[in-house]
Motif scaffolding. Structure first.
Motif: not given
Ligand SMILES: [Zn+2]
Length: 518
Positions: A19-22, A208-212, A244-246
């Motif tokens: 709901l935030r990064d997505g 951790v917070h990983c981007h794709n 996108g994100n993980a």
């Molecule tokens: Zn992010």
């Protein structure tokens, strides 16, 4: 399939940021009701922390976060804030009603971000981070601090910042790969060296917070599990900025299916994964690619004869997970035109689609109409019917649609809409029937939508499947998505376009001219 039982496993927390990064994915814009619906489902899914939004960004964001904080239980609710007083005050205002609120504050720490974006010296950044955490700590005990672009930051500087914010009261340190540049071994080594250098690290959780961007978000997150991090940040279906994100479902199912390797567990109720994935896809308008791991349409499909033969003899020949583990029921009851109220009601309840009082009768009559048009009413069909009932609260609804097109005809469409109790109608020509219908809608409402993306696919397999259309439409500077489903593909297109119009309208991005009653 039998899982190896491992006792006393370490628990990994799942921090969902759908709901935030997505929600920052290009073309996605959810209203407060839609956010709330997803948030309830995420709580059912069993995520530990739910990042509800970025309250300072807009009044709509603030309202979404505030309602989630107030109404959704059994989960920590986080709100994002840049490292400044205004953002933090606003975030706190939004989440103060939560059962367990968390302020998530961040500042960039890489040389490139500090120099070009912040235009600040490292010492200033360090000071600002500490001040922000101190202020947040005066409001709430649970504080997450993120060093934006951490993976491209200097290790010693980062450790200094982290040591400082721990002393100021941070409880979770997030070390993101913001730009999706890291590779698994390198990232794991990097995390380890930061943890070794940070004073007080044993008192906090590491995240951790990983981007794709390189397709490595999940691999990098799993590498982080290997060096002992406590929290993984992710989004449902992997939606998010750029690539996108993980993806939550991939992380969770990798940890679950390969417990023997990772030796950790999560609190996720895996049987809710498919349902959550479908809900997020429907409401965001972001379709799931067919070969997407875990939740793609083909993830459990076996086409080749050799595979099918193997599957019939023994499922585990080609299946490492059972679809039922993520909540896909293979042997579901088939509904059709002979199904009665009770069967439909039961199926809706099984799917967790609880309609408001009075809404069921409307849905049931739509179900009957649909069952006349196709043999089998599938789970996806039921989800769309339920969606339609929810959308009855839309301000602009389709009343009727008439199109004519053919080899030697100019495609023409007449569209009737209901808007504030008025029936409005107009006609237009176009390059094709869909184009003509969209132009007719714009004519009726006095809007000017620019179609950026259009896709059509069958909702399920089979020759009588309903058509599902997703569109991205630009109104001025704002991009918004819509989705429509019907046995008639032109009607599905019109419903998709209208959903985009409704969303743009409810956000105040377009005005509707009050005119031509007909
Ligand atoms: Zn992010």
């Amino acid at each position: 399939m039998v899982w190896k039982e491992v006792k006393g496993m370490r628990r990994i927390e799942i921090f969902d940021t759908t709901l935030r990064d997505g929600e920052q994915s290009p073309g996605v814009a959810l209203n407060a009701d839609e956010k709330l619906q997803i948030a309830h489902q995420l709580s059912k899914l069993g995520v530990n922390v739910l990042e509800a939004g970025f309250p300072i960004a807009s009044p709509g964001d603030f309202e979404g976060v505030r309602r989630i904080a107030q109404e959704v239980r059994n989960v920590s609710v986080a709100a994002l804030a840049r490292a400044n007083a205004k953002d933090i005050e606003r975030a706190w205002e939004a989440i103060s009603g939560a059962e367990s609120p968390r302020i998530h504050t961040f500042i960039a720490t890489s040389p490139i971000h500090m120099l070009y974006k912040l235009q600040k010296s490292p010492d200033d950044v360090l000071e600002q981070a500490i001040q922000a955490v101190r202020l947040a700590k005066s409001k709430v005990s649970d504080i997450e601090f993120s060093a934006e672009d951490a993976s491209r930051s200097d290790v010693d500087f980062l450790a200094k910042v982290f040591s400082g914010v721990i002393q100021a009261g941070a409880t979770v340190l997030n070390i993101p790969d913001t730009v999706g540049y890291a590779t698994p071994e390198e990232y794991a080594a990097f995390l380890q060296s930061i943890m070794e250098r940070t004073v007080g690290i044993e008192k906090v959780k590491v995240s951790v917070h990983c981007h794709n961007d390189l397709g490595l978000a999940v691999a990098n997150s799993l590498a982080a599990v290997g060096v002992g991090v406590h929290q993984l940040e992710c989004t449902v279906n992997g939606i998010g900025e750029r690539a996108g994100n993980a993806a939550l479902e991939e992380l969770v199912m990798a940890l679950h299916t390969r417990k023997d390797q990772f030796n950790v567990e999560t609190s996720i109720v895996t049987a809710e994964i498919a349902r959550t994935s479908q809900l997020v896809s429907r409401l965001t308008g972001m379709m799931i690619q067919h070969n997407k791991a875990i939740v793609g349409k083909n993830a459990f499909a076996h086409e080749s004869g050799i595979h099918q033969d193997g599957m019939l003899k023994e499922r585990s020949t080609y299946e490492i997970m059972s679809p039922s583990v993520i909540g896909i029921d293979v042997e579901s009851i088939v509904l059709g035109k002979h199904s009665g109220r009770h069967a439909v009601q039961q199926r809706l309840a099984d799917l967790g689609l609880n309609l408001e009082e009075g809404r069921f009768e409307e849905l049931f009559s739509r179900f009957k109409l649909l069952a006349d048009r196709k043999k089998e009413v599938t789970t996806s069909d039921l989800f769309s019917l339920a969606d339609e009932q929810k959308e009855k609260t839309d301000l602009i609804n389709l009343d009727y649609l008439q199109v004519s097109s053919g080899t030697h005809l100019v495609p023409t469409a007449t569209v009737g809409l209901m808007f504030q109790g008025q029936r409005l109608a107009d006609a237009a020509c176009g390059d094709g029937p869909v184009d003509a219908a969209f132009k007719a809608i714009d004519k009726v409402l006095g809007t000017q939508g620019e179609l950026i993306h259009y896709s059509l696919q069958a909702l399920d397999g089979g020759e009588d499947a309903q058509g599902e259309v997703t569109v991205s439409v630009k109104f001025g500077e704002n991009l918004v998505a819509g989705r429509g489903v019907s046995t008639d593909i032109i009607e599905a297109s019109v419903r998709g376009y209208l959903q985009a119009v409704n969303r743009a309208f409810s956000r105040g991005w377009i005005e509707i001219l009050e005119k031509n009653e007909s």
